[in-house]
Design an enzyme around this catalytic site. Structure first.
Site, PDB file in Angstrom:
ATOM      1  N   VAL A 194       0.837  -1.211   0.000  1.00  0.00           N
ATOM      2  CA  VAL A 194       0.000   0.000   0.000  1.00  0.00           C
ATOM      3  C   VAL A 194       0.873   1.263   0.000  1.00  0.00           C
ATOM      4  CG1 VAL A 194      -1.884   1.222   1.137  1.00  0.00           C
ATOM      5  CG2 VAL A 194      -1.811  -1.275   1.237  1.00  0.00           C
ATOM      6  N   LYS A 213      -6.742  -1.754  10.108  1.00  0.00           N
ATOM      7  CA  LYS A 213      -8.011  -2.131  10.776  1.00  0.00           C
ATOM      8  C   LYS A 213      -7.780  -2.868  12.075  1.00  0.00           C
ATOM      9  CE  LYS A 213      -6.637  -4.639   7.294  1.00  0.00           C
ATOM     10  NZ  LYS A 213      -6.863  -5.031   5.946  1.00  0.00           N
ATOM     11  N   GLU A 250     -10.394   5.663   5.879  1.00  0.00           N
ATOM     12  CA  GLU A 250     -11.225   5.113   4.799  1.00  0.00           C
ATOM     13  C   GLU A 250     -10.664   3.799   4.264  1.00  0.00           C
ATOM     14  OE1 GLU A 250     -14.300   6.614   3.371  1.00  0.00           O
ATOM     15  OE2 GLU A 250     -14.199   4.468   3.035  1.00  0.00           O
ATOM     16  N   VAL A 300     -11.356  -0.255   5.656  1.00  0.00           N
ATOM     17  CA  VAL A 300     -12.450  -1.194   5.338  1.00  0.00           C
ATOM     18  C   VAL A 300     -12.786  -1.110   3.844  1.00  0.00           C
ATOM     19  CG1 VAL A 300     -14.834  -1.894   5.828  1.00  0.00           C
ATOM     20  CG2 VAL A 300     -13.463  -0.828   7.633  1.00  0.00           C
ATOM     21  N   GLY A 315     -11.134  -1.496   1.019  1.00  0.00           N
ATOM     22  CA  GLY A 315     -10.214  -0.948   0.020  1.00  0.00           C
ATOM     23  C   GLY A 315     -10.674   0.364  -0.574  1.00  0.00           C
ATOM     24  N   GLY A 375      -0.973  -9.253  -3.700  1.00  0.00           N
ATOM     25  CA  GLY A 375      -0.872  -8.202  -2.671  1.00  0.00           C
ATOM     26  C   GLY A 375      -2.148  -8.012  -1.879  1.00  0.00           C
ATOM     27  N   GLU A 415      -3.115 -10.296   4.193  1.00  0.00           N
ATOM     28  CA  GLU A 415      -2.407  -9.696   5.319  1.00  0.00           C
ATOM     29  C   GLU A 415      -1.035 -10.340   5.450  1.00  0.00           C
ATOM     30  OE1 GLU A 415      -3.746  -7.047   7.219  1.00  0.00           O
ATOM     31  OE2 GLU A 415      -4.967  -7.213   5.427  1.00  0.00           O
ATOM     32  N   ASP A 420      -9.713 -10.692   9.969  1.00  0.00           N
ATOM     33  CA  ASP A 420      -9.619  -9.396   9.289  1.00  0.00           C
ATOM     34  C   ASP A 420     -11.027  -8.824   9.046  1.00  0.00           C
ATOM     35  OD1 ASP A 420      -8.046  -7.350   7.613  1.00  0.00           O
ATOM     36  OD2 ASP A 420      -9.513  -8.115   6.187  1.00  0.00           O
ATOM     37  N   LYS A 438     -12.714  -5.315  10.601  1.00  0.00           N
ATOM     38  CA  LYS A 438     -13.416  -4.288   9.810  1.00  0.00           C
ATOM     39  C   LYS A 438     -14.855  -4.114  10.285  1.00  0.00           C
ATOM     40  CE  LYS A 438     -10.598  -5.251   5.728  1.00  0.00           C
ATOM     41  NZ  LYS A 438     -10.416  -6.238   4.660  1.00  0.00           N
TER      42      LYS A 438
HETATM   43  P1  NDP Z   1       3.282  -4.720   3.658  1.00  0.00           P
HETATM   44  O1  NDP Z   1       3.747  -5.798   4.540  1.00  0.00           O
HETATM   45  O2  NDP Z   1       3.373  -4.890   2.179  1.00  0.00           O
HETATM   46  O3  NDP Z   1       4.050  -3.361   4.017  1.00  0.00           O
HETATM   47  C1  NDP Z   1       4.373  -2.978   5.327  1.00  0.00           C
HETATM   48  C2  NDP Z   1       5.439  -1.899   5.250  1.00  0.00           C
HETATM   49  O4  NDP Z   1       5.723  -1.405   6.556  1.00  0.00           O
HETATM   50  C3  NDP Z   1       6.775  -2.407   4.694  1.00  0.00           C
HETATM   51  O5  NDP Z   1       7.333  -1.400   3.864  1.00  0.00           O
HETATM   52  C4  NDP Z   1       7.642  -2.624   5.934  1.00  0.00           C
HETATM   53  O6  NDP Z   1       9.022  -2.448   5.680  1.00  0.00           O
HETATM   54  C5  NDP Z   1       7.113  -1.494   6.819  1.00  0.00           C
HETATM   55  N1  NDP Z   1       7.231  -1.742   8.260  1.00  0.00           N
HETATM   56  C6  NDP Z   1       6.589  -2.703   8.997  1.00  0.00           C
HETATM   57  N2  NDP Z   1       6.875  -2.578  10.309  1.00  0.00           N
HETATM   58  C7  NDP Z   1       7.720  -1.511  10.398  1.00  0.00           C
HETATM   59  C8  NDP Z   1       8.381  -0.883  11.489  1.00  0.00           C
HETATM   60  N3  NDP Z   1       8.248  -1.300  12.734  1.00  0.00           N
HETATM   61  N4  NDP Z   1       9.171   0.190  11.225  1.00  0.00           N
HETATM   62  C9  NDP Z   1       9.331   0.634   9.961  1.00  0.00           C
HETATM   63  N5  NDP Z   1       8.723   0.091   8.882  1.00  0.00           N
HETATM   64  C10 NDP Z   1       7.936  -0.981   9.112  1.00  0.00           C
HETATM   65  O7  NDP Z   1       1.791  -4.404   4.083  1.00  0.00           O
HETATM   66  P2  NDP Z   1       0.628  -3.740   3.227  1.00  0.00           P
HETATM   67  O8  NDP Z   1       1.139  -2.569   2.493  1.00  0.00           O
HETATM   68  O9  NDP Z   1      -0.120  -4.790   2.502  1.00  0.00           O
HETATM   69  O10 NDP Z   1      -0.359  -3.274   4.393  1.00  0.00           O
HETATM   70  C11 NDP Z   1      -0.111  -2.130   5.168  1.00  0.00           C
HETATM   71  C12 NDP Z   1      -1.319  -1.815   6.040  1.00  0.00           C
HETATM   72  O11 NDP Z   1      -2.448  -1.590   5.215  1.00  0.00           O
HETATM   73  C13 NDP Z   1      -1.728  -2.965   6.983  1.00  0.00           C
HETATM   74  O12 NDP Z   1      -2.285  -2.401   8.159  1.00  0.00           O
HETATM   75  C14 NDP Z   1      -2.826  -3.690   6.203  1.00  0.00           C
HETATM   76  O13 NDP Z   1      -3.719  -4.373   7.039  1.00  0.00           O
HETATM   77  C15 NDP Z   1      -3.501  -2.503   5.554  1.00  0.00           C
HETATM   78  N6  NDP Z   1      -4.245  -2.794   4.333  1.00  0.00           N
HETATM   79  C16 NDP Z   1      -3.681  -3.540   3.334  1.00  0.00           C
HETATM   80  C17 NDP Z   1      -4.364  -3.765   2.160  1.00  0.00           C
HETATM   81  C18 NDP Z   1      -3.809  -4.567   1.044  1.00  0.00           C
HETATM   82  O14 NDP Z   1      -4.555  -4.830   0.094  1.00  0.00           O
HETATM   83  N7  NDP Z   1      -2.557  -4.977   1.080  1.00  0.00           N
HETATM   84  C19 NDP Z   1      -5.705  -3.202   1.959  1.00  0.00           C
HETATM   85  C20 NDP Z   1      -6.208  -2.418   3.078  1.00  0.00           C
HETATM   86  C21 NDP Z   1      -5.493  -2.244   4.212  1.00  0.00           C
HETATM   87  P3  NDP Z   1       9.798  -3.377   4.608  1.00  0.00           P
HETATM   88  O15 NDP Z   1       9.261  -3.006   3.271  1.00  0.00           O
HETATM   89  O16 NDP Z   1      11.225  -2.983   4.758  1.00  0.00           O
HETATM   90  O17 NDP Z   1       9.497  -4.791   5.000  1.00  0.00           O
HETATM   91  N1  HSE Z   2      -6.230  -8.625   3.502  1.00  0.00           N
HETATM   92  C1  HSE Z   2      -7.284  -7.702   3.293  1.00  0.00           C
HETATM   93  C2  HSE Z   2      -8.306  -8.326   2.373  1.00  0.00           C
HETATM   94  C3  HSE Z   2      -6.756  -6.435   2.701  1.00  0.00           C
HETATM   95  O1  HSE Z   2      -7.988  -9.314   1.709  1.00  0.00           O
HETATM   96  O2  HSE Z   2      -9.438  -7.837   2.327  1.00  0.00           O
HETATM   97  C4  HSE Z   2      -7.798  -5.356   2.558  1.00  0.00           C
HETATM   98  O3  HSE Z   2      -8.186  -4.864   3.800  1.00  0.00           O
END
Ligand code: NDP
Ligand code: HSE
Length: 433
Positions: free
Chosen positions: A14, A104, A128, A131, A133, A186, A189, A200, A204
């Site tokens: 994200v 969430k 936003e 929940v 996307g 992608g 979780e 999850d 939400k």
């Molecule tokens: P990722 O695992 O792809 O990304 C997490 C990022 O955070 C990485 O860049 C990681 O670093 C960094 N990170 C994690 N912990 C730390 C820390 N302690 N200090 C510094 N950097 C840190 O997750 P997503 O992007 O998929 O998800 C992010 C959030 O969005 C989550 O809360 C998820 O539930 C939510 N979300 C995700 C969706 C999805 O479709 N993927 C949709 C809706 C919500 P590094 O890259 O170096 O590992």
């Molecule tokens: N893992 C979550 C899903 C990401 O599949 O719906 C979006 O919140």
């Protein structure tokens, strides 16, 4: 052009999409709010990881450096997890910086403290993206629905599990292959158990119920069942009954009691929710004056989620321009008007049930089971018994409306018969709230 400083915590699926989206859509964004967003710093775990188009000079391993950086006006939390995210978000709010998060889990577990802090600090918390996307369900429930009483919120709010169910139903993919595909896209979780175990979706749902009913909701209030116990047989039988299996999230104000649950359900194949496939999410809100509203769209994935994160940034920028950040409270309700609703026990709900028994293929087995069901006030709608093999066979019964407690009592008794060879699978039938 006026600039707003943004600190990104996380540059994964994200975070990277948000970074790219802010750059690629800068013109369209500033045309809407009159600001440009300038990403000042980005926190990640691993600085050496390759990130397309992201300047290495912005990266740090210390998320607090980003939160506290003087030029950062809005902190965007996209790290996930609980502890670090909580520390980062609450520190930002105490520094009177606005926050946007997609987390969430964090809001389901610590939302009350965070909302309270934001309210006291007079800054905004945008969530936003937490929940459904890209689907603007938070803003719809919090702001667009303002006069009527919300009776129920129900739908599909986990893209990964819906992707798995659709793949198993339509393409006969195995559970493991479908999950791997969702992870590669992608959607999942960091720990995909959250997706497949219904957690999850429950995170939400606590957020949605909180906004819909003006009630604090705890995660432990939600009855949660995942999709991990479903077998290919269940999909075959569902099709024979003209139904499909969906992981449904339901929150209903049932005569002043909160009925809140996440579990697989069999829905008629011609119901709109049955046609929500793949990563798509759908949320139906039933409002006393407006009637039923349904919102549908991509529920997970980098770009879809980034669009909701950026919408929150634009919303904050608009409020900053007019010094009105506290215009809408974080939950949409004034704090003193929120009150905790008592919970409805799942055992007291009524509905139809799909019961898949695993039994010896012997004469008299069905009659005995039907007797136990009858003794518990459960009447049978239809039965499918697989061909006579003389071995162990699935025997499936759809019931008419029954009380859940009675159904569980009957199953318990049937499962203890010497002719029963495995625990019975129960799936609730959902024909519309
Ligand atoms: P990722 O695992 O792809 O990304 C997490 C990022 O955070 C990485 O860049 C990681 O670093 C960094 N990170 C994690 N912990 C730390 C820390 N302690 N200090 C510094 N950097 C840190 O997750 P997503 O992007 O998929 O998800 C992010 C959030 O969005 C989550 O809360 C998820 O539930 C939510 N979300 C995700 C969706 C999805 O479709 N993927 C949709 C809706 C919500 P590094 O890259 O170096 O590992
Ligand atoms: N893992 C979550 C899903 C990401 O599949 O719906 C979006 O919140």
């Amino acid at each position: 052009m006026k600039k707003i400083g943004v600190g990104l915590l996380g540059c994964g699926v994200v975070g990277e999409a948000v970074y790219r989206g802010l750059a690629e859509n800068a013109k369209a964004i500033s045309a809407r709010c009159g600001f440009q967003f300038d990403v000042k710093k980005i926190a990640v775990n691993n600085i050496s990881k390759k990130r397309v188009g992201v300047s290495g000079g912005l990266l740090t391993k210390k998320y607090m450096e980003v939160v506290q950086a003087p030029g950062v006006d809005i902190v965007v939390e996209l790290m996930g997890g609980e502890e670090d995210a909580f520390t980062a978000v609450t520190t930002a709010l105490k520094l009177k910086k606005h926050v946007v998060t997609a987390n969430k889990l964090l809001l389901a577990k610590r939302g009350e403290e965070i909302f309270d802090l934001a309210q006291k600090a007079g800054v905004k918390i945008g969530f936003e993206a937490s929940v459904a996307g890209a689907v603007p369900v938070i803003r719809t429930i919090k702001e667009a629905i303002a006069s009527g009483k919300i009776k129920s919120v129900f739908g599909i709010i986990n893209g990964t599990s819906n992707f798995i169910l659709s793949s198993m139903m339509e393409r006969q993919t195995t559970f493991a292959d479908a999950l791997e595909e969702a992870q590669n896209l992608g959607y999942a979780e960091a720990d995909p158990t959250f997706d497949v175990a219904g957690i999850d979706a429950a995170h939400k749902l606590t957020i949605l119920a909180n906004l819909a009913f003006g009630t604090p909701v705890k995660l432990k209030d939600v009855h949660i069942e995942g999709i991990g116990l479903l077998t290919p047989d269940d999909f075959i039988f569902a099709r024979q009954f003209g139904r499909v299996i969906k992981l449904l999230a339901t929150a209903k104000n049932d005569d002043g009691k909160l009925d809140i649950r996440v579990h697989p359900a069999m829905v008629p194949a011609n119901m709109p929710i049955a046609r929500i496939d793949g990563v798509t999410n759908a949320v139906e809100v039933d409002v006393s004056d407006a009637g039923r509203l349904m919102l549908i769209g991509p529920g997970a994935g980098g770009d879809a989620t980034a669009s909701a994160v950026i919408a929150d940034l634009v919303d904050i920028a608009r409020d900053m321009a007019h010094c009105s950040s506290a215009r809408v409270s974080p939950t949409g309700f004034l704090p003193h008007s929120r009150k905790r609703l008592p919970l409805k026990n799942i055992d007291s709900i009524k509905g139809g049930y799909y019961l898949r028994f695993t039994v010896d293929d012997k004469p008299g087995v069905l009659a005995k089971m039907a007797g136990i069901l009858g003794d518990n006030g459960i009447s049978i709608d239809s039965v499918i018994q697989k061909g006579r093999t003389g071995g162990i066979v699935p025997l499936v019964i759809l019931t008419h409306e029954a009380v859940e407690k009675s159904v569980k009592k009957a199953i318990n008794k049937i499962d203890r018969l010497s002719t029963s060879q495995a625990r019975t699978m129960l799936i609730r039938l959902e024909d519309g709230l």
